[in-house]
Design a protein around this motif. Structure first.
Motif, PDB file in Angstrom:
ATOM      1  N   PRO A  15      -6.657   1.109   1.997  1.00  0.00           N
ATOM      2  CA  PRO A  15      -5.744   0.469   1.053  1.00  0.00           C
ATOM      3  C   PRO A  15      -6.490   0.051  -0.214  1.00  0.00           C
ATOM      4  CG  PRO A  15      -5.699  -0.639   3.202  1.00  0.00           C
ATOM      5  CD  PRO A  15      -6.828   0.334   3.215  1.00  0.00           C
ATOM      6  N   LEU A  16      -5.812   0.090  -1.348  1.00  0.00           N
ATOM      7  CA  LEU A  16      -6.424  -0.378  -2.581  1.00  0.00           C
ATOM      8  C   LEU A  16      -5.364  -0.862  -3.549  1.00  0.00           C
ATOM      9  CD1 LEU A  16      -7.605   2.252  -5.112  1.00  0.00           C
ATOM     10  CD2 LEU A  16      -6.156   2.923  -3.233  1.00  0.00           C
ATOM     11  N   GLU A  17      -5.768  -1.779  -4.418  1.00  0.00           N
ATOM     12  CA  GLU A  17      -4.884  -2.227  -5.483  1.00  0.00           C
ATOM     13  C   GLU A  17      -4.868  -1.158  -6.564  1.00  0.00           C
ATOM     14  OE1 GLU A  17      -5.031  -6.416  -6.798  1.00  0.00           O
ATOM     15  OE2 GLU A  17      -6.660  -6.594  -5.326  1.00  0.00           O
ATOM     16  N   THR A  18      -3.697  -0.886  -7.091  1.00  0.00           N
ATOM     17  CA  THR A  18      -3.565   0.096  -8.167  1.00  0.00           C
ATOM     18  C   THR A  18      -2.739  -0.512  -9.297  1.00  0.00           C
ATOM     19  OG1 THR A  18      -1.524   1.089  -7.343  1.00  0.00           O
ATOM     20  CG2 THR A  18      -3.586   2.007  -6.511  1.00  0.00           C
ATOM     21  N   GLU A  19      -2.658   0.217 -10.385  1.00  0.00           N
ATOM     22  CA  GLU A  19      -1.788  -0.156 -11.493  1.00  0.00           C
ATOM     23  C   GLU A  19      -0.929   1.053 -11.821  1.00  0.00           C
ATOM     24  OE1 GLU A  19      -4.337  -1.513 -14.635  1.00  0.00           O
ATOM     25  OE2 GLU A  19      -4.256  -3.564 -13.892  1.00  0.00           O
ATOM     26  N   ALA A  20       0.367   0.858 -11.786  1.00  0.00           N
ATOM     27  CA  ALA A  20       1.298   1.934 -12.105  1.00  0.00           C
ATOM     28  C   ALA A  20       1.698   1.817 -13.573  1.00  0.00           C
ATOM     29  CB  ALA A  20       2.536   1.834 -11.209  1.00  0.00           C
ATOM     30  N   VAL A  21       2.046   2.941 -14.161  1.00  0.00           N
ATOM     31  CA  VAL A  21       2.500   2.974 -15.548  1.00  0.00           C
ATOM     32  C   VAL A  21       4.017   3.093 -15.536  1.00  0.00           C
ATOM     33  CG1 VAL A  21       2.369   4.216 -17.734  1.00  0.00           C
ATOM     34  CG2 VAL A  21       0.358   4.079 -16.261  1.00  0.00           C
ATOM     35  N   PRO A  22       4.725   2.123 -16.110  1.00  0.00           N
ATOM     36  CA  PRO A  22       6.186   2.190 -16.091  1.00  0.00           C
ATOM     37  C   PRO A  22       6.722   3.249 -17.044  1.00  0.00           C
ATOM     38  CG  PRO A  22       5.481   0.290 -17.360  1.00  0.00           C
ATOM     39  CD  PRO A  22       4.244   0.922 -16.780  1.00  0.00           C
ATOM     40  N   GLY A  23       7.848   3.808 -16.694  1.00  0.00           N
ATOM     41  CA  GLY A  23       8.555   4.722 -17.592  1.00  0.00           C
ATOM     42  C   GLY A  23       7.800   5.972 -17.951  1.00  0.00           C
ATOM     43  N   ALA A  24       6.985   6.450 -17.046  1.00  0.00           N
ATOM     44  CA  ALA A  24       6.220   7.689 -17.271  1.00  0.00           C
ATOM     45  C   ALA A  24       5.442   7.631 -18.578  1.00  0.00           C
ATOM     46  CB  ALA A  24       7.132   8.909 -17.225  1.00  0.00           C
ATOM     47  N   GLY A  25       4.936   6.453 -18.906  1.00  0.00           N
ATOM     48  CA  GLY A  25       4.125   6.300 -20.110  1.00  0.00           C
ATOM     49  C   GLY A  25       4.906   5.877 -21.337  1.00  0.00           C
TER      50      GLY A  25
END
Length: 111
Positions: free
Chosen positions: A17-27
């Motif tokens: 498991p790891l913390e991630t950062e997602a990008v909203p709205g496909a950038g």
């Protein structure tokens, strides 16, 4: 935690498991990220994941495959566990499916 336990119990690849950062709205929102969680496993498994049915979208980073679980419904953990357990190790992918110790026998040798 349930996904990592399921994959481990079934003898699948080691996932962490790891913390991630997602990008909203496909950038579409530059410099904005959404905190998220995911899993990582050694090696590049993008091709196998994308051609699986259903396809699994992941990204490669630093010699590993990263799956962001932000949009994965927990009800789909069993499907994702099946997919992850179907992956071969990077070593067996590189040598056509043989383990590093499993070279084919030479002519005249028994298998």
């Amino acid at each position: 935690a349930a996904l990592t336990a399921s994959v481990a119990a079934r003898g699948g690849p080691a996932i962490t498991p790891l913390e991630t950062e997602a990008v909203p709205g496909a950038g579409s929102a530059p410099r904005r990220t959404i905190p998220s969680w995911g899993v990582t496993l050694d090696g590049d498994h993008l091709g196998a994941l994308r051609t699986h049915r259903p396809p699994v979208i992941a990204r490669a980073r630093d010699g590993a495959t990263v799956l962001d679980l932000r949009t994965v419904d927990p009800a789909d953990d069993a499907v994702l566990s099946d997919v992850l357990c179907s992956l071969r190790s990077p070593a067996t992918q590189a040598d056509g499916g043989r383990s590093s110790a499993g070279a084919p026998p030479r002519a005249g040798e028994e298998s």
